[in-house]
Motif scaffolding. Structure first.
Motif, PDB file in Angstrom:
ATOM      1  N   VAL A 203     -46.364  87.527 -20.801  1.00 13.93           N
ATOM      2  CA  VAL A 203     -45.136  87.682 -21.599  1.00 13.93           C
ATOM      3  C   VAL A 203     -44.293  86.410 -21.503  1.00 13.93           C
ATOM      4  N   ARG A 204     -44.185  85.845 -20.297  1.00  9.63           N
ATOM      5  CA  ARG A 204     -43.407  84.610 -20.131  1.00  9.63           C
ATOM      6  C   ARG A 204     -44.041  83.457 -20.918  1.00  9.63           C
ATOM      7  N   ALA A 205     -45.358  83.313 -20.848  1.00  9.29           N
ATOM      8  CA  ALA A 205     -46.037  82.242 -21.587  1.00  9.29           C
ATOM      9  C   ALA A 205     -45.897  82.450 -23.094  1.00  9.29           C
ATOM     10  N   PHE A 206     -46.036  83.683 -23.533  1.00 12.18           N
ATOM     11  CA  PHE A 206     -45.866  84.013 -24.948  1.00 12.18           C
ATOM     12  C   PHE A 206     -44.470  83.595 -25.411  1.00 12.18           C
ATOM     13  N   GLY A 207     -43.459  83.943 -24.623  1.00 12.71           N
ATOM     14  CA  GLY A 207     -42.082  83.590 -24.973  1.00 12.71           C
ATOM     15  C   GLY A 207     -41.859  82.088 -25.023  1.00 12.71           C
ATOM     16  N   MET A 208     -42.470  81.352 -24.109  1.00 10.12           N
ATOM     17  CA  MET A 208     -42.330  79.894 -24.107  1.00 10.12           C
ATOM     18  C   MET A 208     -42.964  79.291 -25.364  1.00 10.12           C
ATOM     19  N   LEU A 209     -44.138  79.782 -25.734  1.00 11.83           N
ATOM     20  CA  LEU A 209     -44.783  79.287 -26.953  1.00 11.83           C
ATOM     21  C   LEU A 209     -43.945  79.616 -28.182  1.00 11.83           C
ATOM     22  N   ARG A 210     -43.480  80.849 -28.261  1.00 12.09           N
ATOM     23  CA  ARG A 210     -42.686  81.274 -29.410  1.00 12.09           C
ATOM     24  C   ARG A 210     -41.389  80.469 -29.489  1.00 12.09           C
ATOM     25  N   SER A 211     -40.744  80.242 -28.335  1.00 11.03           N
ATOM     26  CA  SER A 211     -39.498  79.458 -28.311  1.00 11.03           C
ATOM     27  C   SER A 211     -39.720  78.027 -28.772  1.00 11.03           C
ATOM     28  N   ALA A 212     -40.924  77.503 -28.543  1.00  7.12           N
ATOM     29  CA  ALA A 212     -41.258  76.140 -28.958  1.00  7.12           C
ATOM     30  C   ALA A 212     -41.708  76.083 -30.421  1.00  7.12           C
ATOM     31  N   GLY A 213     -41.717  77.237 -31.094  1.00  8.00           N
ATOM     32  CA  GLY A 213     -42.104  77.278 -32.494  1.00  8.00           C
ATOM     33  C   GLY A 213     -43.609  77.265 -32.720  1.00  8.00           C
ATOM     34  N   ILE A 214     -44.370  77.567 -31.678  1.00 13.29           N
ATOM     35  CA  ILE A 214     -45.826  77.577 -31.783  1.00 13.29           C
ATOM     36  C   ILE A 214     -46.298  78.978 -32.150  1.00 13.29           C
ATOM     37  N   LYS A 215     -47.138  79.061 -33.150  1.00  9.64           N
ATOM     38  CA  LYS A 215     -47.698  80.353 -33.531  1.00  9.64           C
ATOM     39  C   LYS A 215     -48.644  80.831 -32.438  1.00  9.64           C
ATOM     40  N   VAL A 216     -48.651  82.152 -32.208  1.00 13.42           N
ATOM     41  CA  VAL A 216     -49.411  82.708 -31.095  1.00 13.42           C
ATOM     42  C   VAL A 216     -50.448  83.713 -31.589  1.00 13.42           C
ATOM     43  N   CYS A 217     -51.682  83.514 -31.138  1.00  9.64           N
ATOM     44  CA  CYS A 217     -52.769  84.448 -31.388  1.00  9.64           C
ATOM     45  C   CYS A 217     -53.138  85.083 -30.041  1.00  9.64           C
ATOM     46  N   VAL A 218     -53.093  86.398 -29.974  1.00 12.45           N
ATOM     47  CA  VAL A 218     -53.382  87.137 -28.750  1.00 12.45           C
ATOM     48  C   VAL A 218     -54.824  87.636 -28.806  1.00 12.45           C
ATOM     49  N   HIS A 219     -55.551  87.454 -27.711  1.00  9.53           N
ATOM     50  CA  HIS A 219     -56.918  87.957 -27.606  1.00  9.53           C
ATOM     51  C   HIS A 219     -56.908  89.231 -26.771  1.00  9.53           C
ATOM     52  N   LEU A 220     -57.525  90.275 -27.288  1.00 12.09           N
ATOM     53  CA  LEU A 220     -57.639  91.535 -26.569  1.00 12.09           C
ATOM     54  C   LEU A 220     -59.109  91.866 -26.372  1.00 12.09           C
ATOM     55  N   VAL A 221     -59.464  92.289 -25.160  1.00  5.65           N
ATOM     56  CA  VAL A 221     -60.826  92.741 -24.875  1.00  5.65           C
ATOM     57  C   VAL A 221     -60.745  94.255 -24.734  1.00  5.65           C
TER      58      VAL A 221
ATOM     59  N   VAL B 141     -56.158 101.394 -23.942  1.00  2.31           N
ATOM     60  CA  VAL B 141     -56.274 100.538 -25.126  1.00  2.31           C
ATOM     61  C   VAL B 141     -55.062 100.731 -26.033  1.00  2.31           C
ATOM     62  N   ALA B 142     -54.670 101.979 -26.263  1.00  7.60           N
ATOM     63  CA  ALA B 142     -53.502 102.261 -27.110  1.00  7.60           C
ATOM     64  C   ALA B 142     -52.228 101.676 -26.499  1.00  7.60           C
ATOM     65  N   ALA B 143     -52.084 101.813 -25.180  1.00  8.49           N
ATOM     66  CA  ALA B 143     -50.894 101.270 -24.509  1.00  8.49           C
ATOM     67  C   ALA B 143     -50.866  99.748 -24.606  1.00  8.49           C
ATOM     68  N   THR B 144     -52.014  99.106 -24.458  1.00 11.17           N
ATOM     69  CA  THR B 144     -52.075  97.653 -24.607  1.00 11.17           C
ATOM     70  C   THR B 144     -51.705  97.251 -26.035  1.00 11.17           C
ATOM     71  N   ALA B 145     -52.199  97.978 -27.017  1.00 12.67           N
ATOM     72  CA  ALA B 145     -51.876  97.673 -28.415  1.00 12.67           C
ATOM     73  C   ALA B 145     -50.376  97.790 -28.664  1.00 12.67           C
ATOM     74  N   GLU B 146     -49.746  98.817 -28.107  1.00 15.04           N
ATOM     75  CA  GLU B 146     -48.303  98.988 -28.279  1.00 15.04           C
ATOM     76  C   GLU B 146     -47.536  97.855 -27.591  1.00 15.04           C
ATOM     77  N   PHE B 147     -47.994  97.450 -26.418  1.00 12.59           N
ATOM     78  CA  PHE B 147     -47.409  96.337 -25.675  1.00 12.59           C
ATOM     79  C   PHE B 147     -47.449  95.059 -26.521  1.00 12.59           C
ATOM     80  N   VAL B 148     -48.608  94.767 -27.091  1.00 17.07           N
ATOM     81  CA  VAL B 148     -48.771  93.563 -27.912  1.00 17.07           C
ATOM     82  C   VAL B 148     -47.969  93.686 -29.207  1.00 17.07           C
ATOM     83  N   ALA B 149     -47.966  94.847 -29.813  1.00 14.18           N
ATOM     84  CA  ALA B 149     -47.225  95.044 -31.068  1.00 14.18           C
ATOM     85  C   ALA B 149     -45.749  94.740 -30.881  1.00 14.18           C
TER      86      ALA B 149
END
Length: 195
Positions: A21-39, A50-58
């Motif tokens: 979450v912290r890394a995601f926020g740093m990328l977003r704050s820098a204006g970098i588009k973010v692609c999340v990988h889910l296994v 899986v549903a809880a992870t999807a809600e977290f990412v959403a």
């Protein structure tokens, strides 16, 4: 790969969901588009995980997502656990269920860049009979049509998580989002997640 710290530790990722979450926020704050990988189908995870992870990412509202089916490659650390019967990879029908669950929870505007892993069959020990990508896409589309499923149908209400620019930052997340006052991750509870 997952929102669950216990799974991240089990698969030796070397980070927590809070770190993500912290890394995601740093990328977003820098204006970098973010692609999340889910296994999907990680050891010990259920459809509720899986549903809880999807809600977290959403709630993070990523620009894009790539979905990967758990598979076991010959010679990988997971391979020994697979041979010992400690790990299984989801069969195509179960993986399809996981993908539908994720897609319905992701915002409709999130670009889905990948639906399956494309590791060559010769390197893959499990699942033994994966569907080819084209067949998986056809089967997925047909099942979604049959159910009336669509991307974003179960997506969270964005009004409560909308800071400026309409996308939540890592610091804008609430306990309902993912972060408590101490900045620690409130991991989604798979027992209360809607299947």
């Amino acid at each position: 790969q997952t929102a669950h710290d216990s799974t991240l530790a089990l698969v030796r990722r070397g980070h927590t969901a809070g770190d993500f979450v912290r890394a995601f926020g740093m990328l977003r704050s820098a204006g970098i588009k973010v692609c999340v990988h889910l296994v999907l189908g990680l050891p010990g995870e259920t459809a509720a995980h899986v549903a809880a992870t999807a809600e977290f990412v959403a709630r993070l509202d990523p620009d894009a997502v790539k979905l990967h089916d758990l598979h076991v490659c010959r010679g990988a650390a997971l391979y020994g656990e697979y041979l010992a019967g400690e790990v299984t990879a989801p069969v195509p029908e179960r993986y399809r269920e996981y993908v539908i669950s994720v897609l319905e929870r992701l915002p409709a505007r999130t670009v889905v860049m990948r639906l399956t892993t494309d590791t060559p069959a010769a390197e893959r020990a499990a699942p033994r009979r994966p569907w080819p990508r084209e067949r998986f896409a056809r089967e997925l589309a047909a099942e979604m049509v049959r159910r009336g499923a669509r991307q974003g149908r179960l997506s969270p209400p964005w009004g409560r998580l909308s800071p400026p620019q309409g996308r939540p930052s890592s610091t804008a997340l609430t306990p309902a989002g993912t972060q408590n006052k101490a900045g620690k991750l409130n991991a989604p509870n798979p027992q209360t997640a809607k299947p």
